[in-house]
Design an enzyme around this catalytic site. Sequence first.
Site, short mmCIF file in Angstrom:
data_model
loop_
_atom_site.label_atom_id
_atom_site.label_comp_id
_atom_site.label_asym_id
_atom_site.label_seq_id
_atom_site.Cartn_x
_atom_site.Cartn_y
_atom_site.Cartn_z
N ARG A 139 -6.82 -29.66 60.29
CA ARG A 139 -8.05 -29.34 61.02
C ARG A 139 -8.02 -27.91 61.57
NH1 ARG A 139 -9.50 -35.00 62.51
NH2 ARG A 139 -11.55 -35.05 63.42
N LYS A 197 -15.79 -38.97 55.69
CA LYS A 197 -14.44 -38.76 55.16
C LYS A 197 -13.65 -40.06 55.10
CE LYS A 197 -13.07 -35.76 58.29
NZ LYS A 197 -14.25 -35.68 59.18
N ARG A 237 -17.06 -32.24 69.52
CA ARG A 237 -16.31 -32.39 68.26
C ARG A 237 -16.89 -31.48 67.18
NH1 ARG A 237 -16.72 -38.65 67.54
NH2 ARG A 237 -15.55 -38.36 65.63
N ARG A 291 -22.21 -45.76 65.21
CA ARG A 291 -21.27 -46.48 64.35
C ARG A 291 -20.29 -47.37 65.11
NH1 ARG A 291 -17.53 -41.61 61.68
NH2 ARG A 291 -16.45 -41.06 63.60
N ARG A 341 -16.19 -50.02 69.22
CA ARG A 341 -16.72 -48.67 69.09
C ARG A 341 -15.67 -47.68 69.59
NH1 ARG A 341 -22.61 -48.50 68.54
NH2 ARG A 341 -23.27 -50.67 68.69
#
Length: 224
Positions: A88, A13, A172, A127, A160
């Site tokens: 959300r 996203k 999550r 990531r 990070r």
Amino acid sequence: MRLIMLGPPGAGKGTQAQRLAASRGLVQLSTGDMLRAAVAAGTPTGREAKAIMDAGRLVPDEIVVGIISERLDQPDVRNGFILDGFPRTLPQADALETLLAAKRVPLDVVILLEVDDDVLVQRVAGRYTCASCGEGYHDTLKVPAREGVCDRCGATTFKRRPDDNADTMRQRLQAYYKETSPLIGYYYAKRKLRIVDGMAEIDEVSRQIEAVVAGLPELQGAAE
Ligand code: AMP
């Protein structure tokens, strides 16, 4: 143009919102980024949100709705925006509808990025970003051309997110399926939902999103 990027954590996203914002002159509004800024600044909101975010749970609706409401009052969003990570929950979606109705601006489209769960965990666990310009990287999927040097700005410091680990990611994902995925039906019923294959290469996903945006009635009208 006003868009929502919908999808699980790690679906892309943020990356896609950043690209579309640049190509269309829109503002990217990421509640995750706003909350992380509040945490870094040590504001009361940041202090309340930190433990919740680190645990991979959702910050209370009234906090994020308050943040977005203030942000939508700023002049730079007038030409259009991409919501990334908001709404959300169903109450957040209802609150957004009320905010947009008060401003008399319609929501144009909701783009759902679909990605398999095992790929999400792999993407998120590796990531990291450039601490200077925010360019995104990944331990195996996207490494800088010169090790330890950002391709975009040449900086050598990276960071990070504390919530980008396999354990928090499971939490999550659970929050996504329980609280956020009902929004798929919500926007489908409003005929706003478009589905894009988030498993494709980054450029291909961008191409699909551009195609969706180019087909919006608002732009068709503008071309006449
Ligand atoms: P993100 O950067 O979008 O992955 O968001 C990181 C974290 O910030 C989430 O796991 C939540 O804890 C919190 N967060 C961001 N946006 C929202 C939102 N709209 N509602 C509730 N919590 C949020």
